[in-house]
Scaffold this active site. Structure first.
Site, mmCIF file in Angstrom:
data_model
loop_
_atom_site.group_PDB
_atom_site.id
_atom_site.type_symbol
_atom_site.label_atom_id
_atom_site.label_comp_id
_atom_site.label_asym_id
_atom_site.label_seq_id
_atom_site.Cartn_x
_atom_site.Cartn_y
_atom_site.Cartn_z
ATOM 1 N N TYR A 1 31.893 58.532 41.356
ATOM 2 C CA TYR A 1 31.461 59.554 42.321
ATOM 3 C C TYR A 1 32.674 60.263 42.945
ATOM 4 C CZ TYR A 1 28.836 61.498 46.307
ATOM 5 O OH TYR A 1 28.273 62.343 47.239
ATOM 6 N N LYS B 1 33.841 64.200 42.665
ATOM 7 C CA LYS B 1 33.987 65.059 43.845
ATOM 8 C C LYS B 1 35.419 65.583 43.978
ATOM 9 C CE LYS B 1 29.683 64.853 45.134
ATOM 10 N NZ LYS B 1 28.840 66.041 45.034
HETATM 11 P P1 NAP Z 1 19.473 63.477 47.508
HETATM 12 O O1 NAP Z 1 18.684 63.473 48.759
HETATM 13 O O2 NAP Z 1 19.471 62.291 46.618
HETATM 14 O O3 NAP Z 1 19.063 64.771 46.660
HETATM 15 C C1 NAP Z 1 19.661 65.039 45.433
HETATM 16 C C2 NAP Z 1 19.119 66.333 44.891
HETATM 17 O O4 NAP Z 1 19.814 66.604 43.666
HETATM 18 C C3 NAP Z 1 17.637 66.252 44.566
HETATM 19 O O5 NAP Z 1 17.021 67.450 44.962
HETATM 20 C C4 NAP Z 1 17.611 66.111 43.037
HETATM 21 O O6 NAP Z 1 16.500 66.753 42.439
HETATM 22 C C5 NAP Z 1 18.851 66.887 42.666
HETATM 23 N N1 NAP Z 1 19.350 66.522 41.339
HETATM 24 C C6 NAP Z 1 19.869 65.336 40.927
HETATM 25 N N2 NAP Z 1 20.187 65.399 39.623
HETATM 26 C C7 NAP Z 1 19.867 66.653 39.208
HETATM 27 C C8 NAP Z 1 19.966 67.323 37.966
HETATM 28 N N3 NAP Z 1 20.477 66.728 36.892
HETATM 29 N N4 NAP Z 1 19.538 68.614 37.884
HETATM 30 C C9 NAP Z 1 19.025 69.241 38.971
HETATM 31 N N5 NAP Z 1 18.909 68.650 40.181
HETATM 32 C C10 NAP Z 1 19.321 67.364 40.288
HETATM 33 O O7 NAP Z 1 21.037 63.751 47.803
HETATM 34 P P2 NAP Z 1 21.757 64.507 49.014
HETATM 35 O O8 NAP Z 1 22.267 63.472 49.923
HETATM 36 O O9 NAP Z 1 20.933 65.619 49.529
HETATM 37 O O10 NAP Z 1 23.019 65.097 48.224
HETATM 38 C C11 NAP Z 1 23.192 66.458 47.927
HETATM 39 C C12 NAP Z 1 24.654 66.715 47.599
HETATM 40 O O11 NAP Z 1 25.467 66.364 48.722
HETATM 41 C C13 NAP Z 1 25.168 65.891 46.430
HETATM 42 O O12 NAP Z 1 26.080 66.637 45.658
HETATM 43 C C14 NAP Z 1 25.892 64.749 47.113
HETATM 44 O O13 NAP Z 1 26.873 64.184 46.299
HETATM 45 C C15 NAP Z 1 26.471 65.463 48.311
HETATM 46 N N6 NAP Z 1 26.847 64.586 49.418
HETATM 47 C C16 NAP Z 1 25.920 63.852 50.091
HETATM 48 C C17 NAP Z 1 26.329 63.042 51.137
HETATM 49 C C18 NAP Z 1 25.361 62.216 51.948
HETATM 50 O O14 NAP Z 1 25.832 61.459 52.811
HETATM 51 N N7 NAP Z 1 24.076 62.315 51.739
HETATM 52 C C19 NAP Z 1 27.683 62.961 51.463
HETATM 53 C C20 NAP Z 1 28.589 63.709 50.742
HETATM 54 C C21 NAP Z 1 28.166 64.527 49.728
HETATM 55 P P3 NAP Z 1 15.194 65.976 41.852
HETATM 56 O O15 NAP Z 1 14.782 64.974 42.905
HETATM 57 O O16 NAP Z 1 14.224 67.089 41.664
HETATM 58 O O17 NAP Z 1 15.610 65.317 40.588
#
Ligand code: NAP
Length: 244
Positions: A151, A155
């Protein structure tokens, strides 16, 4: 103006799509598996009076990305001015236990997808001499994290992609920036054990877990005219967690 948000069915992507719609953008909502949540979001965004549609595609697959871009353009009758590369997954485990498929899956979804989507929108943006690309990175791309070699590498890679594309297209009116969220309350972080969450909380100077809306507001800034003179930057939205 049209914005495409990848992985917008849930969490941070959902909040970004809503915030951009509130700011007057038409929004193409990409999702992979969560069709019901995507439909709900589309219905909510429609009430804001902007054009919006949902598009199923696995953005880690190049062929699916090329047809996604064609479908978006054909059905929304507009080319993409704002691309938000948000879709992301985790497959956390210590390096010795990390299988090559855990590595590949995370790199494919978090990094390769951003390259595919960027490659497919950049020609139209360059022609229009306008574009905003916003990549969702993570603070662990800056600091590293035990148990997240795949991961963190994905990133860190997205940060390199951001800076390189920013340099290549700066003269064409395209800005490319990254946001590095810290600890944000979504399904991705829900799986963490309470003691792990508590430990993380202690390392956040503002002593609060972030919300998807905190990230979405920063995306709206990078999507706007107000950020025209900012490119190739990484903005941490992390309650002061990293400060580097
Ligand atoms: P999440 O709630 O798990 O949501 C992930 C989203 O990505 C879902 O809508 C999922 O869609 C979509 N997705 C996954 N694989 C995909 C694919 N192959 N094609 C199209 N869509 C896909 O995650 P989140 O926390 O919102 O994270 C969003 C972004 O923020 C990510 O890049 C993550 O690395 C980053 N981030 C998150 C955090 C945190 O603390 N949450 C911190 C740093 C960075 P489906 O459900 O429709 O498959």
């Amino acid at each position: 103006m049209l914005a495409l948000v990848t992985g917008a069915s849930k969490g941070i992507g959902r909040a970004i799509a809503l915030e951009l719609a509130k700011n007057g953008f038409n929004v193409a909502i990409n999702y992979n598996r969560s069709s019901e949540s995507a439909e709900k979001l589309r219905d909510e965004i429609k009430t804001l009076g902007v054009n919006t549609e949902i598009f199923q595609a696995d953005v880690s697959n190049y062929e699916q990305v090329t047809s996604l871009m064609k479908s978006v353009k054909d059905s929304m009758k507009e080319s993409i001015s704002v691309l938000v590369n948000n879709a992301g997954i985790t497959r956390d485990t210590l390096l010795m236990r990390m299988k090559p498929e855990d590595w590949q899956a995370v790199l494919n979804t978090n990094l390769n997808a951003a390259f595919y989507c960027t490659r497919e929108v950049i020609r139209d943006m360059a022609k229009a001499r306008y574009g905003r690309i916003i990549n969702i990175a993570s603070v662990v791309g800056l600091t590293g994290n035990a148990g997240q070699a795949n991961y963190a590498a994905s990133k860190a890679g997205i940060i390199g992609l951001t800076k390189s594309v920013a340099r290549e297209y700066a003269e064409r009116g395209i800005t490319v920036n990254a946001i590095a969220p810290g600890f944000i309350e979504t399904d991705m972080t829900e799986v963490l054990k309470p003691e792990v969450k508590e430990g993380i909380l202690q390392s956040i100077p503002v002593h609060k877990i972030g919300s998807p809306e905190d990230v979405a507001k920063a995306v709206a800034f990078f999507a706007s005219e107000a950020s025209a003179y900012i490119t190739g930057q990484v903005l941490a939205v992390d309650g002061g967690m990293t400060m580097c």
